[in-house]
Design an enzyme around this catalytic site. Sequence first.
Site, PDB file in Angstrom:
ATOM      1  N   ASN A  55       0.880  -1.178   0.000  1.00  0.00           N
ATOM      2  CA  ASN A  55       0.000   0.000   0.000  1.00  0.00           C
ATOM      3  C   ASN A  55       0.912   1.221   0.000  1.00  0.00           C
ATOM      4  O   ASN A  55       1.462   1.585   1.024  1.00  0.00           O
ATOM      5  CB  ASN A  55      -0.894  -0.024   1.244  1.00  0.00           C
ATOM      6  N   LYS A  68       0.121   4.250  -0.415  1.00  0.00           N
ATOM      7  CA  LYS A  68      -0.512   5.478   0.096  1.00  0.00           C
ATOM      8  C   LYS A  68      -0.225   6.637  -0.869  1.00  0.00           C
ATOM      9  O   LYS A  68      -0.198   6.410  -2.081  1.00  0.00           O
ATOM     10  CB  LYS A  68      -0.031   5.760   1.528  1.00  0.00           C
ATOM     11  N   HIS A 127      -9.809   1.377   4.098  1.00  0.00           N
ATOM     12  CA  HIS A 127      -8.542   1.502   4.841  1.00  0.00           C
ATOM     13  C   HIS A 127      -8.774   2.469   6.011  1.00  0.00           C
ATOM     14  O   HIS A 127      -9.545   3.428   5.892  1.00  0.00           O
ATOM     15  CB  HIS A 127      -7.437   2.013   3.914  1.00  0.00           C
ATOM     16  N   GLU A 175      -7.177   4.884   7.126  1.00  0.00           N
ATOM     17  CA  GLU A 175      -6.966   6.306   6.828  1.00  0.00           C
ATOM     18  C   GLU A 175      -8.167   6.883   6.085  1.00  0.00           C
ATOM     19  O   GLU A 175      -8.529   8.043   6.261  1.00  0.00           O
ATOM     20  CB  GLU A 175      -5.656   6.479   6.030  1.00  0.00           C
ATOM     21  N   GLU A 213      -6.034  -4.633  10.112  1.00  0.00           N
ATOM     22  CA  GLU A 213      -4.984  -3.652  10.400  1.00  0.00           C
ATOM     23  C   GLU A 213      -5.342  -2.882  11.667  1.00  0.00           C
ATOM     24  O   GLU A 213      -6.137  -1.938  11.618  1.00  0.00           O
ATOM     25  CB  GLU A 213      -4.849  -2.675   9.233  1.00  0.00           C
ATOM     26  N   GLY A 223       1.938   2.390  10.690  1.00  0.00           N
ATOM     27  CA  GLY A 223       2.896   3.475  10.546  1.00  0.00           C
ATOM     28  C   GLY A 223       3.534   3.904  11.859  1.00  0.00           C
ATOM     29  O   GLY A 223       4.187   4.936  11.931  1.00  0.00           O
ATOM     30  N   SER A 256       2.880  -2.092  10.397  1.00  0.00           N
ATOM     31  CA  SER A 256       4.322  -2.161  10.686  1.00  0.00           C
ATOM     32  C   SER A 256       4.949  -3.521  10.369  1.00  0.00           C
ATOM     33  O   SER A 256       5.853  -3.972  11.066  1.00  0.00           O
ATOM     34  CB  SER A 256       4.601  -1.765  12.139  1.00  0.00           C
TER      35      SER A 256
HETATM   36  P1  PGA Z   1       2.490   0.335   7.655  1.00  0.00           P
HETATM   37  O1  PGA Z   1       1.073   0.590   6.907  1.00  0.00           O
HETATM   38  O2  PGA Z   1       3.032  -0.963   7.117  1.00  0.00           O
HETATM   39  O3  PGA Z   1       3.333   1.507   7.284  1.00  0.00           O
HETATM   40  O4  PGA Z   1       2.195   0.243   9.125  1.00  0.00           O
HETATM   41  C1  PGA Z   1       0.169  -0.455   6.688  1.00  0.00           C
HETATM   42  C2  PGA Z   1      -1.085   0.067   6.011  1.00  0.00           C
HETATM   43  O5  PGA Z   1      -1.588   1.145   6.399  1.00  0.00           O
HETATM   44  O6  PGA Z   1      -1.627  -0.568   5.089  1.00  0.00           O
END
Ligand code: PGA
Length: 254
Positions: free
Chosen positions: A13, A15, A102, A104, A172, A178, A218
């Site tokens: 992903n 982003k 997602h 976000e 998630e 993140g 992460s």
């Molecule tokens: P991350 O993001 O691996 O940077 O924690 C995962 C995601 O939001 O899909």
Amino acid sequence: MKKDARPFIVAANWKMHKSPREAGEFLKSFVAQTNKRSLGGDCEVVFFVPAIDLMVAAESLRDSQVKWGAQNCYFEMKGAFTGETSPAVLSEIGAHYTLVGHSERRAIFHESDAETGKKVKALQGVGIVPMLCVGETLAEREAGRTNEVILRQLRAGLEHRDTNKNVVIAYEPVWAIGTGKVATPQQANDAHVALRQGLKDLGGDGFSRVTPILYGGSVKPENAAELGAQSEIDGFLVGGASLEIATFLPLIPG
Ligand code: PGA
């Protein structure tokens, strides 16, 4: 790594990272490197790229075993929806998967449970596999509400699904995205067990057996093997570590 009837899926992903030029360079180099090694019969690799990079992904990954898709779309096929992306157009250019819900999108863009259900239906209607994301916040986990929240998101996201078509789930935990704070393999697997039961309640044994549940939050080369070995973890949805080939490639079982 493959469990039961499910493929192991490693998804990037990106982003809001990478321009079309950067995306093209990355994907061409990635394909060249993965062509030298087999991805393993039951492992799929997917790139969720920014909307502006979708055509570059289509071109760069044509003739490769690597799949790609969008990070979001609308639930209508066309019309007066300024700034949105049509599932029909994603299908026309060859997207295989698309992310739905997602965290976000839910937290920053106020996407509701009801909208995720409509998006899942719209995507399945044009032959794209929705990857429905669910996950609890830290406050929800600390209040002991993890299963209640993720099962509510699961039910709403799958409310209008086509029972003859595939869907993929990504668990998630919001507090692990993140942040560098990864869920322990046990915490992740416990949530996946609850989701697997949720799939069974919604669509029976067959549905729960074939539907992959990915873990995201992460994931990096240091923790991937232990997470991937858990009984109910069928792959990863990867943000930060997917931005460099050097940290993404080691996450793919080979
Ligand atoms: P991350 O993001 O691996 O940077 O924690 C995962 C995601 O939001 O899909």
